[in-house]
Design a protein around this motif. Structure first.
Motif, mmCIF file in Angstrom:
data_model
loop_
_atom_site.group_PDB
_atom_site.id
_atom_site.type_symbol
_atom_site.label_atom_id
_atom_site.label_comp_id
_atom_site.label_asym_id
_atom_site.label_seq_id
_atom_site.Cartn_x
_atom_site.Cartn_y
_atom_site.Cartn_z
ATOM 1 N N ASN A 117 0.872 -1.172 0.000
ATOM 2 C CA ASN A 117 0.000 0.000 0.000
ATOM 3 C C ASN A 117 0.913 1.227 0.000
ATOM 4 O O ASN A 117 1.460 1.613 1.037
ATOM 5 N N THR A 139 -1.392 7.317 5.960
ATOM 6 C CA THR A 139 -2.143 6.908 7.145
ATOM 7 C C THR A 139 -1.532 5.640 7.733
ATOM 8 O O THR A 139 -0.512 5.140 7.245
ATOM 9 N N ASP A 140 -2.192 5.113 8.757
ATOM 10 C CA ASP A 140 -1.683 3.879 9.363
ATOM 11 C C ASP A 140 -1.836 2.683 8.442
ATOM 12 O O ASP A 140 -1.311 1.602 8.725
ATOM 13 N N LYS A 141 -2.534 2.851 7.326
ATOM 14 C CA LYS A 141 -2.665 1.775 6.330
ATOM 15 C C LYS A 141 -1.544 1.824 5.295
ATOM 16 O O LYS A 141 -1.348 0.882 4.533
ATOM 17 N N THR A 142 -0.809 2.928 5.254
ATOM 18 C CA THR A 142 0.295 3.076 4.292
ATOM 19 C C THR A 142 1.457 2.177 4.694
ATOM 20 O O THR A 142 1.877 2.155 5.846
ATOM 21 N N GLU A 143 1.982 1.440 3.710
ATOM 22 C CA GLU A 143 3.101 0.528 3.973
ATOM 23 C C GLU A 143 4.436 1.046 3.454
ATOM 24 O O GLU A 143 5.497 0.591 3.889
#
Length: 419
Positions: A117, A139-143
């Protein structure tokens, strides 16, 4: 207001905006200032348009408890971005260079997004405002993050590195861009190499084109992942770049051999992050350039290579060299002024005039005040309007046309008259 306190508010929605014309619901509006505007005056309007909070740095505009007062709005934005970067705990790739930054960034993005991501700089939001906004879009979903960093003076890349703290870096090349601000080509090399300095000091990693002697020299002592034309092989350009690596052949949608290195860098990073050969091939072959960057447009009467997003002596020369290799019954070149060259401007424009006229192009047109004073027997137009008026009376047909110039020339306007 302390950065940590502001961060707690930002965490409610992970949204930040700086322009009330594009305000989003529940965002935090940062009232930035410019030469001709004062964002503080738009704070109340931002709240009415849906912002949760507005950040100002002039007390008279703090009219309610949702308008937050800081000492300096820009500094608050940058500090918030760095604070957020530290909480993300993800790898970030920092990218700079004289030519090809945005294309390379987009190629890396499509490749790495096959597995991770990934969030990357949008467009060319690559300065002291754009870099913080890029970080705050994660965001916290970004990898994984990809942050493009632009500069036209010394110490700018150094400063942007302190905000985004990259774990990996890549410099596309050192070319004759922003010579006025950097003080010549040596200044360009020094300024762009500030990324390498940061990576070395923090024991981080850079990707290096091992075929570029200057890059190899400047990355001495830096942890490096190298790629070469032995591992990633250029095959042809007709008109799009075709290359191979491993057991895979890739047919890109990018013109010009100069884009080979940009693709190779994306392949090298894809390989490093364990993206499969098949996925890398799919990603690169799916990427189609836009925004006036090396676009091929087929119209009723002509085939157009539109490369009018930006220009400097280095990119101008390789564009001409590439255009010369293409097969076409009639070739027309339209070149617009190159900006930010300072005292080198007269010389560099004359060099490009000489290079262009040395090729056997059917027609060449030079547009802009800088090209207008160069010595040539080819048509020169001091203003864009003068050239537009000429085209209306002398339409171009049945030709392959290269259009290249600096962003300020806005040569894409020509399209209306050469369909």
């Amino acid at each position: 207001m302390k950065t940590a306190t502001l961060y707690n508010l930002y965490q409610q929605h992970f949204l930040v905006d700086t322009d009330t014309r594009n305000i989003r619901k529940n965002t935090i509006f940062f009232a930035l200032k410019g030469d001709n505007f004062n964002g503080n005056t738009f704070a109340e309007q931002a709240l009415k348009l849906g912002a949760s909070y507005a950040v100002v740095d002039e007390k008279e505009f703090q009219t309610n408890d949702r308008i937050l007062l800081v000492t300096n709005v820009l500094k608050a934005l940058q500090e918030l971005a760095n604070f957020h970067r530290k909480q993300l705990h993800i790898p970030i790739i920092g990218l700079t260079g004289s030519n090809g930054k945005t294309t390379t960034k987009e190629l890396i993005h499509v490749v790495l997004s096959k597995k991770l991501n990934t969030v990357a700089t949008k467009g060319n939001l690559n300065n002291h405002i754009g870099v913080p906004l890029t970080l705050l879009s994660m965001t916290d979903k970004t990898e994984l993050g990809i942050v493009e960093m632009g500069a036209n003076h010394q110490k700018e890349i150094e400063f942007l590195c302190t905000i985004c703290e990259p774990d990996f870096g890549y410099v596309t090349n050192f070319g004759k861009a922003h010579l006025e601000g950097f003080g010549g080509i040596e200044g360009v090399i020094k300024g762009k190499s500030e990324l390498y300095t940061f990576l070395k000091a923090n024991q981080k990693t850079t990707f290096v084109n091992a075929d570029d002697a200057i890059q190899v020299k400047k990355t001495k002592g830096v942890k490096a992942v190298s790629f070469t034309t032995e591992a990633i092989k250029f095959l042809e350009v007709n008109p799009f770049v075709k290359l191979s690596y491993g057991n895979t052949t890739i047919q890109s949608n990018l013109i010009g051999k100069y884009n080979f290195t940009n693709i190779a860098a994306a392949i090298a990073m894809g390989t490093y992050f364990k993206i499969s050969e098949t996925a890398i091939k799919e990603a690169i072959e799916s990427y189609v350039p836009a925004n006036n960057r090396s676009q091929i447009l087929t119209t009723k009467h002509n085939t157009i290579i539109l490369d009018a997003y930006n220009a400097n002596p280095s990119s101008m020369q390789v564009a001409l060299e590439n255009f010369d290799t293409l097969k076409a019954p009639s070739k027309v070149v339209i070149l617009g002024d190159m900006f930010e060259l300072g005292k080198e401007s007269v010389h560099e424009h004359q060099v490009i005039v000489d290079v262009a006229t040395a090729f056997n192009f059917d027609e060449i047109y030079f547009v802009g005040e800088n090209f207008n004073i160069a010595k040539t027997n080819k048509p020169q137009f001091k203003t864009y309007q003068a050239f537009e008026d000429f085209l209306k009376k002398n339409p171009l047909k049945n030709s392959s046309i290269l259009i290249k110039g600096s962003r300020g020339m806005r040569l894409e306007r020509i399209l209306e008259f050469i369909g």
